[in-house]
Design a protein around this motif. Sequence first.
Motif, short mmCIF file in Angstrom:
data_model
loop_
_atom_site.label_atom_id
_atom_site.label_comp_id
_atom_site.label_asym_id
_atom_site.label_seq_id
_atom_site.Cartn_x
_atom_site.Cartn_y
_atom_site.Cartn_z
N LYS A 17 0.84 -1.19 0.00
CA LYS A 17 0.00 0.00 0.00
C LYS A 17 0.88 1.24 0.00
CE LYS A 17 -3.83 -2.29 0.62
NZ LYS A 17 -4.92 -2.32 -0.28
N SER A 18 0.37 2.31 -0.59
CA SER A 18 1.12 3.55 -0.60
C SER A 18 0.14 4.72 -0.48
CB SER A 18 1.93 3.68 -1.89
OG SER A 18 1.06 3.72 -3.00
N ILE A 19 0.68 5.84 -0.11
CA ILE A 19 -0.12 7.07 -0.05
C ILE A 19 0.56 8.10 -0.93
CG2 ILE A 19 -1.05 6.63 2.24
CD1 ILE A 19 1.03 8.76 3.21
N LYS A 20 -0.19 9.06 -1.34
CA LYS A 20 0.34 10.11 -2.19
C LYS A 20 0.68 11.32 -1.32
CE LYS A 20 -1.66 10.50 -6.07
NZ LYS A 20 -2.67 10.77 -7.09
N ASP A 38 -5.83 13.16 0.61
CA ASP A 38 -6.80 12.32 1.31
C ASP A 38 -8.08 12.14 0.50
OD1 ASP A 38 -8.05 14.75 3.74
OD2 ASP A 38 -7.76 14.86 1.61
N SER A 39 -7.95 12.22 -0.78
CA SER A 39 -9.13 12.01 -1.63
C SER A 39 -9.06 10.61 -2.25
CB SER A 39 -9.16 13.06 -2.74
OG SER A 39 -7.99 12.96 -3.52
N TYR A 40 -10.13 10.24 -2.89
CA TYR A 40 -10.18 8.94 -3.53
C TYR A 40 -9.46 9.02 -4.87
CZ TYR A 40 -13.55 7.87 0.04
OH TYR A 40 -14.15 7.68 1.23
N GLU A 41 -8.51 8.12 -5.06
CA GLU A 41 -7.76 8.08 -6.32
C GLU A 41 -8.57 7.41 -7.43
OE1 GLU A 41 -4.03 5.59 -7.08
OE2 GLU A 41 -3.31 7.54 -6.41
N SER A 42 -9.33 6.42 -7.08
CA SER A 42 -10.16 5.73 -8.07
C SER A 42 -11.34 5.10 -7.35
CB SER A 42 -9.34 4.66 -8.79
OG SER A 42 -9.11 3.57 -7.92
N ASN A 98 -9.21 3.31 -1.92
CA ASN A 98 -9.42 4.37 -0.96
C ASN A 98 -8.06 4.69 -0.33
OD1 ASN A 98 -9.94 5.92 1.30
ND2 ASN A 98 -11.83 4.86 1.80
N GLU A 99 -7.43 5.75 -0.83
CA GLU A 99 -6.08 6.09 -0.40
C GLU A 99 -6.03 6.46 1.09
OE1 GLU A 99 -2.53 9.07 -1.71
OE2 GLU A 99 -4.06 8.56 -3.17
N ILE A 100 -7.06 7.07 1.61
CA ILE A 100 -7.04 7.45 3.02
C ILE A 100 -7.12 6.20 3.90
CG2 ILE A 100 -9.49 7.89 3.44
CD1 ILE A 100 -6.49 10.00 4.60
N GLU A 143 -17.03 4.55 5.12
CA GLU A 143 -15.76 5.12 4.67
C GLU A 143 -15.32 6.23 5.62
OE1 GLU A 143 -16.01 4.54 -0.09
OE2 GLU A 143 -17.42 5.94 0.84
N ARG A 144 -14.01 6.26 5.86
CA ARG A 144 -13.44 7.25 6.77
C ARG A 144 -12.56 8.23 5.99
NH1 ARG A 144 -12.83 6.06 12.36
NH2 ARG A 144 -10.59 6.42 12.38
#
Length: 147
Positions: free
Chosen positions: A2-5, A46-50, A54-56, A92-93
């Motif tokens: 997993k990764s975050i932007k 913290d937005s949805y990438e696709s 769910n990136e958050i 969803e959080r």
Amino acid sequence: MKSIKALEVTSVKDNKTGQFLTTIPDRFKSNCSGYAFTDGQYWIVDSYESTTRNEIADFENLLNSNSLYQKQIGSTNANVAVIWWTDKSTGERFIAHSAIVDSTNKYMQKSDYSMHGIATFEGFTDGHLPSDSNLYSYEIAYYKRNF
């Protein structure tokens, strides 16, 4: 894995003059989560990438499973405070706000484009708690840096 932007601001254009600033002011370098978790060096997206990722949620899993941070009960030993909202219909959080917290329960925070400085708990939560408890619940979580 997993990764975050995390986004780094490399230039800022003055909307009045149309010129790029030679020095990037701190207020533009990060959002509140980037301020709290990366010492103000990056914007944590913290937005949805696709629709499938769910990136958050990845970020929350990183916080809960990584040795960099340890979740705390209360702010006494914490370094970072996060206001998490949960959508009651989907589960969803997302992060509503983040800040650096110290042992005296003072919160150092910023909004997307301005520094707010030191605040009390009430100042930290002001404007960041859901107004409709039928739609959203919230949790204030505290984390201690392990580095």
